[in-house]
Write a protein that holds these residues in place. Structure first.
Motif, PDB file in Angstrom:
ATOM      1  N   THR A  10     -27.939   2.257 -10.993  1.00 36.50           N
ATOM      2  CA  THR A  10     -27.262   3.005 -12.050  1.00 36.50           C
ATOM      3  C   THR A  10     -27.000   4.440 -11.616  1.00 36.50           C
ATOM      4  OG1 THR A  10     -28.155   1.705 -13.877  1.00 36.50           O
ATOM      5  CG2 THR A  10     -27.555   3.968 -14.364  1.00 36.50           C
ATOM      6  N   GLY A 130     -27.847   6.229 -20.480  1.00 43.18           N
ATOM      7  CA  GLY A 130     -26.921   5.130 -20.723  1.00 43.18           C
ATOM      8  C   GLY A 130     -25.815   5.498 -21.695  1.00 43.18           C
ATOM      9  N   ILE A 134     -21.691   5.931 -20.930  1.00 40.73           N
ATOM     10  CA  ILE A 134     -20.686   5.179 -21.686  1.00 40.73           C
ATOM     11  C   ILE A 134     -19.717   6.129 -22.384  1.00 40.73           C
ATOM     12  CG2 ILE A 134     -20.354   3.656 -23.680  1.00 40.73           C
ATOM     13  CD1 ILE A 134     -22.920   2.224 -22.849  1.00 40.73           C
ATOM     14  N   LEU A 189     -19.093   2.980 -17.050  1.00 39.77           N
ATOM     15  CA  LEU A 189     -19.476   1.982 -18.053  1.00 39.77           C
ATOM     16  C   LEU A 189     -20.538   1.029 -17.504  1.00 39.77           C
ATOM     17  CD1 LEU A 189     -16.032   1.094 -19.703  1.00 39.77           C
ATOM     18  CD2 LEU A 189     -17.818   2.623 -20.548  1.00 39.77           C
ATOM     19  N   LEU A 190     -20.425   0.653 -16.234  1.00 39.20           N
ATOM     20  CA  LEU A 190     -21.468  -0.175 -15.621  1.00 39.20           C
ATOM     21  C   LEU A 190     -22.799   0.572 -15.578  1.00 39.20           C
ATOM     22  CD1 LEU A 190     -19.637  -1.900 -12.614  1.00 39.20           C
ATOM     23  CD2 LEU A 190     -20.548  -3.004 -14.669  1.00 39.20           C
ATOM     24  N   SER A 191     -22.744   1.845 -15.231  1.00 46.90           N
ATOM     25  CA  SER A 191     -23.964   2.656 -15.173  1.00 46.90           C
ATOM     26  C   SER A 191     -24.627   2.725 -16.539  1.00 46.90           C
ATOM     27  CB  SER A 191     -23.632   4.068 -14.688  1.00 46.90           C
ATOM     28  OG  SER A 191     -23.083   4.040 -13.396  1.00 46.90           O
ATOM     29  N   GLY A 192     -23.813   2.926 -17.582  1.00 50.25           N
ATOM     30  CA  GLY A 192     -24.371   2.982 -18.927  1.00 50.25           C
ATOM     31  C   GLY A 192     -24.993   1.668 -19.342  1.00 50.25           C
ATOM     32  N   THR A 193     -24.340   0.558 -19.033  1.00 55.67           N
ATOM     33  CA  THR A 193     -24.871  -0.759 -19.386  1.00 55.67           C
ATOM     34  C   THR A 193     -26.178  -1.040 -18.664  1.00 55.67           C
ATOM     35  OG1 THR A 193     -22.618  -1.580 -19.708  1.00 55.67           O
ATOM     36  CG2 THR A 193     -24.352  -3.223 -19.451  1.00 55.67           C
ATOM     37  N   PHE A 194     -26.228  -0.741 -17.379  1.00 54.48           N
ATOM     38  CA  PHE A 194     -27.452  -0.977 -16.607  1.00 54.48           C
ATOM     39  C   PHE A 194     -28.593  -0.095 -17.100  1.00 54.48           C
ATOM     40  CE2 PHE A 194     -24.792  -2.285 -12.665  1.00 54.48           C
ATOM     41  CZ  PHE A 194     -24.567  -3.521 -13.258  1.00 54.48           C
ATOM     42  N   SER A 195     -28.270   1.141 -17.430  1.00 54.73           N
ATOM     43  CA  SER A 195     -29.299   2.066 -17.894  1.00 54.73           C
ATOM     44  C   SER A 195     -29.890   1.619 -19.230  1.00 54.73           C
ATOM     45  CB  SER A 195     -28.725   3.476 -18.026  1.00 54.73           C
ATOM     46  OG  SER A 195     -29.722   4.416 -18.331  1.00 54.73           O
ATOM     47  N   LEU A 196     -29.044   1.130 -20.119  1.00 54.76           N
ATOM     48  CA  LEU A 196     -29.532   0.676 -21.428  1.00 54.76           C
ATOM     49  C   LEU A 196     -30.302  -0.632 -21.339  1.00 54.76           C
ATOM     50  CD1 LEU A 196     -26.417   1.446 -23.680  1.00 54.76           C
ATOM     51  CD2 LEU A 196     -28.541   2.751 -23.497  1.00 54.76           C
ATOM     52  N   SER A 197     -30.163  -1.361 -20.232  1.00 52.98           N
ATOM     53  CA  SER A 197     -30.839  -2.646 -20.097  1.00 52.98           C
ATOM     54  C   SER A 197     -32.285  -2.519 -19.624  1.00 52.98           C
ATOM     55  CB  SER A 197     -30.065  -3.544 -19.114  1.00 52.98           C
ATOM     56  OG  SER A 197     -30.123  -3.016 -17.805  1.00 52.98           O
TER      57      SER A 197
END
Length: 209
Positions: A10, A130, A134, A189-197
């Motif tokens: 991320t 995250g 986003i 957006l990928l970074s935000g999704t991975f961070s929130l996961s």
């Protein structure tokens, strides 16, 4: 540490996305105009950015530019379309939010790799990172999509006479800043999704605060 490899990715993706966002904001190649009259625009090509418009000219040369004339947009130029002024504000906001996301991710990873088992603190840092990524991605997506739509519809711009620009081009195409912005959106957006996961591991040997 073994559960945060995705979040380390991320940080890498977010860093590249933030750099691309910053670079796209600074370059002038957002719209490439092809013009028929080469009396002033000697190369027949002009570049319309979000801060200024530039073209090669053997008649008008800006200070510091060899054979290139550039005119910066002013805040009171009502003829400049809304998507250009929107891009200025949104990309500045995206740069700030991306930097906030990177800072939050660094703090979270620092705690993880230093063995600081503070569940709430680490999770909150990843959440802040995250959502920041986003939000930054959406701030880039809006001006990129808006300006790309204007290019596809070959929309004209009624430039003031001091710009030495025609009101409409013979044809126009998307410049390098638009695909660069699209890549930045995807990475953010990928970074935000991975961070929130991220999920803090639950183990019997870890004291969670």
């Amino acid at each position: 540490v073994s559960t945060s490899h995705l979040q380390l990715a991320t940080f890498a993706l977010g860093t590249v996305g933030w750099i691309l966002c910053t670079v796209s904001m600074g370059i002038v190649e957002w719209r490439v105009w092809h013009v028929d009259n080469t009396t002033i625009i000697s190369s027949g090509i002009a570049w319309v950015g979000i801060w200024k418009v530039c073209f090669i000219s053997y008649l008008h040369v800006s200070p510091g530019y060899k054979e290139q004339f550039c005119h910066k947009f002013s805040g009171y130029d009502s003829s400049i379309p809304h998507e250009i002024y929107a891009a200025q504000g949104l990309l500045l906001l995206a740069m700030f939010m991306g930097l906030l996301g990177l800072t939050a991710t660094i703090l979270a990873l620092r705690n993880v790799y230093m063995g600081i088992t503070h569940k709430t603190l680490i999770t909150r840092f990843f959440l802040v990172g995250g959502f920041s990524y986003i939000f930054a991605g959406l701030c880039v997506l809006i001006p990129v999509s808006w300006n790309f739509s204007s290019v596809m519809h070959n929309q004209s711009i009624a430039f003031p006479s001091s710009y030495y620009m025609p009101s409409s081009p013979a044809a126009q195409e998307a410049g390098a800043a638009i695909p660069m912005g699209i890549v930045a959106v995807i990475l953010l957006l990928l970074s935000g999704t991975f961070s929130l996961s991220y999920r803090f591991p639950v183990t019997t040997n870890t004291i969670m605060k």
